[in-house]
Structures are given as C-alpha cells and as structure tokens.
Design a protein around this motif. Sequence first.
Motif, short mmCIF file in Angstrom:
data_model
loop_
_atom_site.label_atom_id
_atom_site.label_comp_id
_atom_site.label_asym_id
_atom_site.label_seq_id
_atom_site.Cartn_x
_atom_site.Cartn_y
_atom_site.Cartn_z
N PRO A 1 -5.88 12.12 -12.05
CA PRO A 1 -5.54 12.45 -10.66
C PRO A 1 -6.58 11.97 -9.66
O PRO A 1 -6.26 11.76 -8.50
CB PRO A 1 -5.49 13.99 -10.67
N ALA A 2 -7.83 11.80 -10.11
CA ALA A 2 -8.92 11.53 -9.16
C ALA A 2 -9.15 10.05 -8.90
O ALA A 2 -10.03 9.68 -8.13
CB ALA A 2 -10.21 12.17 -9.68
N ALA A 3 -8.36 9.20 -9.51
CA ALA A 3 -8.64 7.76 -9.40
C ALA A 3 -8.09 7.19 -8.09
O ALA A 3 -6.96 7.48 -7.70
CB ALA A 3 -8.03 7.03 -10.58
N ASP A 4 -8.89 6.37 -7.46
CA ASP A 4 -8.36 5.50 -6.42
C ASP A 4 -7.88 4.20 -7.06
O ASP A 4 -6.83 3.68 -6.70
CB ASP A 4 -9.44 5.19 -5.38
N LEU A 5 -8.68 3.72 -8.01
CA LEU A 5 -8.37 2.44 -8.63
C LEU A 5 -8.34 2.58 -10.15
O LEU A 5 -9.24 3.18 -10.74
CB LEU A 5 -9.45 1.41 -8.24
N SER A 6 -7.31 2.03 -10.76
CA SER A 6 -7.12 2.09 -12.21
C SER A 6 -7.40 0.72 -12.81
O SER A 6 -6.82 -0.28 -12.37
CB SER A 6 -5.68 2.54 -12.47
N GLU A 7 -8.31 0.66 -13.77
CA GLU A 7 -8.69 -0.62 -14.37
C GLU A 7 -7.82 -0.89 -15.60
O GLU A 7 -7.90 -0.17 -16.61
CB GLU A 7 -10.16 -0.59 -14.81
N GLN A 8 -6.98 -1.92 -15.50
CA GLN A 8 -6.08 -2.29 -16.61
C GLN A 8 -6.26 -3.78 -16.85
O GLN A 8 -5.39 -4.58 -16.52
CB GLN A 8 -4.63 -1.92 -16.27
N ILE A 9 -7.40 -4.16 -17.41
CA ILE A 9 -7.86 -5.54 -17.29
C ILE A 9 -7.94 -6.27 -18.63
O ILE A 9 -8.73 -7.19 -18.79
CB ILE A 9 -9.21 -5.58 -16.55
N LEU B 1 1.17 6.86 -11.51
CA LEU B 1 1.98 8.04 -11.18
C LEU B 1 1.19 9.03 -10.33
O LEU B 1 1.76 9.74 -9.50
CB LEU B 1 2.42 8.76 -12.46
N ASN B 2 -0.11 9.09 -10.56
CA ASN B 2 -0.95 10.00 -9.79
C ASN B 2 -1.51 9.34 -8.52
O ASN B 2 -2.44 9.85 -7.92
CB ASN B 2 -2.09 10.54 -10.66
N GLY B 3 -0.94 8.21 -8.17
CA GLY B 3 -1.28 7.61 -6.89
C GLY B 3 -2.49 6.71 -6.89
O GLY B 3 -3.02 6.39 -5.82
N ALA B 4 -2.94 6.26 -8.07
CA ALA B 4 -4.00 5.25 -8.09
C ALA B 4 -3.37 3.87 -7.92
O ALA B 4 -2.23 3.66 -8.34
CB ALA B 4 -4.77 5.31 -9.39
N LEU B 5 -4.09 2.96 -7.30
CA LEU B 5 -3.65 1.57 -7.31
C LEU B 5 -4.25 0.91 -8.54
O LEU B 5 -5.30 1.32 -9.02
CB LEU B 5 -4.11 0.84 -6.05
N THR B 6 -3.57 -0.11 -9.03
CA THR B 6 -4.02 -0.75 -10.26
C THR B 6 -4.64 -2.10 -9.97
O THR B 6 -4.09 -2.88 -9.18
CB THR B 6 -2.82 -0.96 -11.21
N ASN C 1 1.77 -3.38 -17.49
CA ASN C 1 1.33 -3.73 -16.13
C ASN C 1 2.38 -4.57 -15.42
O ASN C 1 2.60 -4.44 -14.23
CB ASN C 1 0.04 -4.57 -16.15
N VAL C 2 2.99 -5.47 -16.20
CA VAL C 2 3.97 -6.38 -15.63
C VAL C 2 5.10 -5.59 -14.96
O VAL C 2 5.48 -5.85 -13.81
CB VAL C 2 4.57 -7.29 -16.74
#
Length: 838
Positions: A654-662, A679-684, A692-693
């Motif tokens: 829930p606390a993420a602004d940015l999600s690292e999917q690298i 889903l919790n509103g982080a950008l990826t 990711n696609v």
Amino acid sequence: MNDNLTNGNQIQIEDDRTGIDVQTLKRAFSDNLFYALGKFPEIATKNDFYMALAYTVRDRLLRRWLNSQETYLKQDVKIVCYFSAEYLIGPQLGKNLINLAIVEQVRQAVEECGLNLDDLIEQEEEPGLGNGGLGRLAACYMDSMATLNIPAIGYGIRYEFGIFDQEICEGWQVEITDKWLRYGNPWEIPRTEATVEVGLGGYTESFYDENNRYRVRWLPDRTVKGVPYDTPILGYKTNTANTLRLWKAEAPESFNFQAFNVGDYYGAVNEKTYSENITKVLYPNDEPIQGKQLRLEQQFFFVSCSLQDMIRLHLATQENLDNFGELFAAQLNDTHPSIGVAELMRLLMDVHDYEWEQAWEITQKTFAYTNHTLLPEALEKWSLGLFGSLLPRHLEIIYEINRRFLHEIRTHYPNDVSKLSNFSLIDETGEKYVRMAHLACVGSHAINGVADLHTQLLKQDVLRGFYELFPEKFTNKTNGVTPRRWIVLSNPELTELITSKIGDNWITHLEELQQLEPFADDPNFRNAWRQMKQQVKTRLARRIEKRCGITVDPNYSLFDIHVKRIHEYKRQHLNVLHIITLYNRIKKNPNIDIVPRTFIFGGKAAPSYFMAKLIIKLINSVGEVVNNDPDVRGRLKVVFIPDYNVTNSQPVYPAADLSEQISTAGKEASGTGNMKFSLNGALTIGTLDGANVEIRQQVGEENFFLFGLKAEEVSQMKSQGYNPWEFYSSNEALREVIDQISSGLFSPEESNLFKPLVDSLLYHDEYMLLADYQSYIDCQDRVSEAFRDWDNWTRMSILNTARMGIFSSDRAIREYCQDIWNVQAVPVKLEDYVQAKG
Ligand code: CR1
C-alpha cells in the motif's frame, strides 16, 4: 440440549461457539482462554490471547466447513484438487475476520477485555510453506475458489520447518530455522482417521491373476504413513469453506518391534526419524534442486497421499473409478506434483484392476498442468538411477507411457528421428534423466502459462514441440491476486476511500474499480487519495524506523519499492546501479535539485545462491554509505526490510509510489507482486516481461514507465554475441558506478568484496543489466519529473487502481473453471446444527 450424536443433523453445538454479537464473542474469548489454554487474563501471555481469539474465530468457521464438506459429499459435485508442493497462505486471523464479516464486533470485544485487535493479529506466526510467487498464487486461488463457491481441496505438504526466517547481520543474510509450529497452530485439525500409507523403494514383480491377466505389483521396501492436517479456507461472506489438506509423514509403527527384539533400539528409532524427515523441511530454493532424493520423496509422498485420498472419497459414493475424471479436476502447480500422472496410472492398474487404455484416459482427463517458469535451468529432471531406485514401478510406467507416446511421434513425423529424442520423456543426451515437464504435458488434457507473454514463449520455445503436436491443449491463464488480502486486509485506508465512492461490491467484482475512473479528474477525490497514500506511507515509515532504525520521510520522498525473491534475473542490482548513479549526481553537485527517494528492498536469497546473497550485501553496503553521507542530506535513503514474508509484505504494497518490476524481458513468467502494487495505486517502472505487458495495456501506456529491451531483442542480442564491456566502456556514468563498486567504495574493509558481481556483469552479464542500464536511468529520470507534479501523479495512481480489476484471482479462477476444469459453483446452505438460544 439435544444429545443425539448419531444423527449429524441433530448435533447441537453451544451457541457461544457461533454467536457473533460483542457480548457472546467476549464470553467465548474468555472461555477459550480458560478452557483451551488453561489461563486466566492475569497470567496470560500475548500469545495466549492470540490463541484464545483464534479458537474463537475458528469455532465460527466450523459450521460452514462441515456444511460445505457435507454438501459436496451428498451432491456428487466435481471438485477441484489443487496439487501444490507450496502454499503461502499467510496469517489467518485477520483474513478470517474479514471473510466472516466480524471485524468490528471482535475489535470491540477484545477492546472491552483491555486488548488491541491489531496487536493480537500481529502476534500470529504465518505458515511459510512456500518460497514465493508460486506458493502465494496457490493461496490466492484457494481464497478465490472458496469465495466463488467452487468445491476445492488444496493438497500439499505440512513442512515442519517452512521457509527460513531471514536476519540481516552486518549486511549479510543469515538463515534461521522457521519453527512455525513452536506455539501450536490453532487453524489446523489433524484427521488421523484418514491416514494413508505410501511405499518407497523396493522392486516390482509380474504375475498372472486369477483371471489369467498379466499384472504387476510393486513391493516397496519402506512404507511411510501420511497423516492429513486440515485447515478450513473460508470464502468472503459466503458459506463455502474448502479444505487445505497438508500431509505429514510419520513412521508406520512408532517402534519397529522386530528390530527392538533383536536389540537394535537405535536402529528402530532411526527408521522413524528417517520417515519423518520427508516432511521436515521446505527446500528454500525458488528453482528446482537437482538430484536430491529427499525432494523426490516429498513430491511422491504428498501426491500419492492425495490421490489415495481422492480415490477413497470417490469410492464413498461411486461404484468404481470409471468416472473419476468427471468428479475431480487435478491441477498440477508446476512439475513438482507431476509424478501424479504415473502414480494415478499405478493406482488404477495395479490396485484397482484397470487396463492401460482406460487408466490412461482417466488420468489424462483428470490432470491439467500449469507451467510457472521459462528459466531452462529450472526444468525438473530426475536421474534414472535415483528415480528407479525410489520408484521402480513408476519408472516402468513412465517407460510404457514413453513407448506409446514415441510411437505416435513416429507416425506423426515419419521422417524425422530427431523428434524422438526431443519429445522423449527420457533425456538421453548425457546422463539419463526423466523429464518431468514432458510427463506433465503428455499426462494432462490442458497446459497453461501464467501470463500472455509467458504462454506465447512456452509455445514458441520451451514447450514448442508439444504445442505443435497438440495445440488445443494450450491456453493462457494470466495470474491474479485476491483483493480480500491484498486490498481489504492490507490497505484499510484505501478500502474505505474506494467504498465511500462506489460501494463495496468491488471486493468480489474487482472490475467495478472502473467506476473510480471519473473521480481521477475530481480534485477533492485526488486530495483524499493523496492523504490516504500519505497515511499508509507514514504507517510503513514507522515500521521501518522500528525494524531497521532508519528514519525515512513519508511526506516528500518517493517510496520506490523492490520486494520479491532475490535473483539475478529480477535485477535488484540494476536498481542499485541507479541508486549509485543518483548518489554520484549529488556528490558532484550537492545542491542539485533532486526528487527525494526512499529505496525499499525486501526478499530472501536461496541459502546456496552466492550471487543473490552478495546482492543483499551490496544493497546494505550502498545503504550504509548513502544513508550516512551528510552531502545527501536525507534526500536518498536505502532500506532493506529483513524477513520478507506475507505478514511483512502487507504494509509494504500500500505504501509504494513506485513498483520495481525490472526483470530481463523473457525471464519472469508473470509476477504477482506487480499486480498487488498497481492495485494499491503504485505506478510501475518495468520491462515488457510477464504480466507487466498486460498491466501496461490495462492501465494505459501513459500511466506506466516502460524501459529496456524486449524479449525478442534480448534473444537477438544474445545470438549476435552480446558484449557487456562495450556498454561499460562507452557509458561514462555507468563506468563510474561499476568502478566505484569494484574499487571498494562501498566495502572499505574489503575492497574486493563485490568483485564476483562486477566480473559477472562485465564478462557475462547473463541478464543484460548493462544493456538496459541507460534506458533504465532515463526512465527513472522521467519518473522523478512526473513525481514533481503531485496532482498528475495522483491522477495516474487512481487510474492504476481503477483499471487493474482483471487481475483479481477471482477472474483467473473463473477462467480455469470454464476452460480447464469444467467445474461449477455449488452454493452451500447453512444447515441449522445449532439451536439459537432464547
Ligand atoms: C514465477 O517466477 C510467477 C509465479 C506464479 C513463479 C513468477 O513469475 O508469478 O511463479 N515461478 O505463477 C516459480 O515459482 C517455481 O517457479
């Protein structure tokens, strides 16, 4: 009270065990503390209180559980049997309160006893019976099946020690044995009456039966008892409670009397230990371990127990096993349980007298196989020697399956002998092996990957031949996650905000999050959203302070989060290269205007995976320098949250602004953390890999930060002879970063510490970090720029949540039901076992 115990419908249970008003709950809680735990409040520990509450909640599950089992038994319904060597179900108390819809009453009841519900919930030690994504997926699917009223049993292993607990000492991972059963497990009930026996080793012999039919029997030289431990899995606001049935291995007799009589006391006890070893410990590796006999024993043990259990259940209402595949759908969660194909054949032929053809038809109808990985080194195989000595009968059956299969291949490709060795269930290119994925493919009627790209790559690459041969077997089933745990339980603040606008139907119909879209343009809602995010970031900041002693700023700093197993293909070290790049910019110009960031990492490394452990050390070493450099002025913080597991992950997403999917494109089958974040509103920030696609397609490319090589570019560059050194020598910023790591800037006590990591990047770079470096840095710069515009960032965040509805595990389960299992929902009526008081 009616005491009639002979008629199930008449059994009465104290309604103190079912009532859900505050006063009844309070009474039940004290009762359990006294009678189940033998404590009164003055001498009770926190764990006693937790246990008393857990029993109170369990009591309230039981009626639904028994009703569900009874409904299935009476109605000849088709049941999904999920075969998985791993389940990461996470802590049960909070989830069950939500599913029973009694959170508020229970909160008040324990408050009136002077306790705090959240404290008690935190007390629970989770069963860490899995490594990562695959085990957690199985848990999400169990939740969705119950919520959708799909009859299901989850079959697996009750490891005495689950995934190790991780501590960080001087920046290094240290593994601690996970004694999760230490204080007892209130959620499970042993069903010793359903114990089964499993054979191992020995030899086979053929004979002619009374009808003069040629038969084979297996004479194992060891047997082990499998004792089932059942955990109820209740759906969300429904009466369906399915069973998670985990098998524990025990010695057949507590004493080998013969050995005892001849005086070999220690030998006899030894044998007991030997049997019980089978379910002692989870292999802490997220890719298969080659050649470990105990691992094969674990797999065969739980699969044999489960199939015998299914046959017993079936024969309780059916005359024979002819329609076994009509009443059970068995899903193989990766190849770990794929020995089931040979074991069901054996049970049908050797124990239940079926002929090969019919047994094969039933087997194929019953099984379906999900593949979860593209890493070639992760394809399970067992050497013939090991396999044959442990499972001699199964090896014979596999040879026969193979003989018949290769006959088909010969007919299908008459002029191509190379096909034979490619398709064979036996790898004969060097030392001989049984290929478990091939066994799963031929023995199943359906095969699926776990994201669009993954399924495509399976078809083109890993399982290409099988796709050519039976294209109709292949489908895609993109993973999903349960919104109950990953939004409602983990993020009450977001839950409340969403529900205030669109009601709460989204909790079971996640597509309805779409209705949030218009609010993205509403400044008041954006404000509320931003405040909500601030609140959950503050919550995580407090934990980090407490857990790691690092102060982070939830108000102005971008929370940039990378949590998952540590693996080179997941490229945590690419993230580190970015951190050092930012650090260098600050060092060159301490007054630079830079967006403050908090880099949060979490994840376990397989204990034998040297490079992964070195990556953990690198993260912590870089953190040490960056966090304490006065020039940085707190603008960058690096945090490694120890012991990443389901419990510890819940405040993180829930606390993420940015999600690292690298991950390197083409390596991550799907990912499911990526879904939880968005889903919790982080950008990826992510590559075109795994799910990711599809996430990017859903949320819109303008709301997703894409970088890096695509899967086909990765293979192309590899085939043309990728040379990481070229990237190193032509990119100044990159060269500086690499040189700093190798010169010991982050490891002053041992300047060569990270040499293996640097060398692997410079001379092999299997996962193409250097090729993707610049693209990643540029993309991160775009992230920072975007974050400066808070209002628009918030808009993008809302749109991420609003458009992620299809990634519910409910959607995934519906697809499995329709396309693979042919299973229908069976609503459960609450039978009135209990006479209401008054
Ligand atoms: C994959 O690596 C996927 C999960 C669940 C993992 C991950 O990308 O999301 O499965 N595979 O499908 C795995 O654990 C043993 O293989």
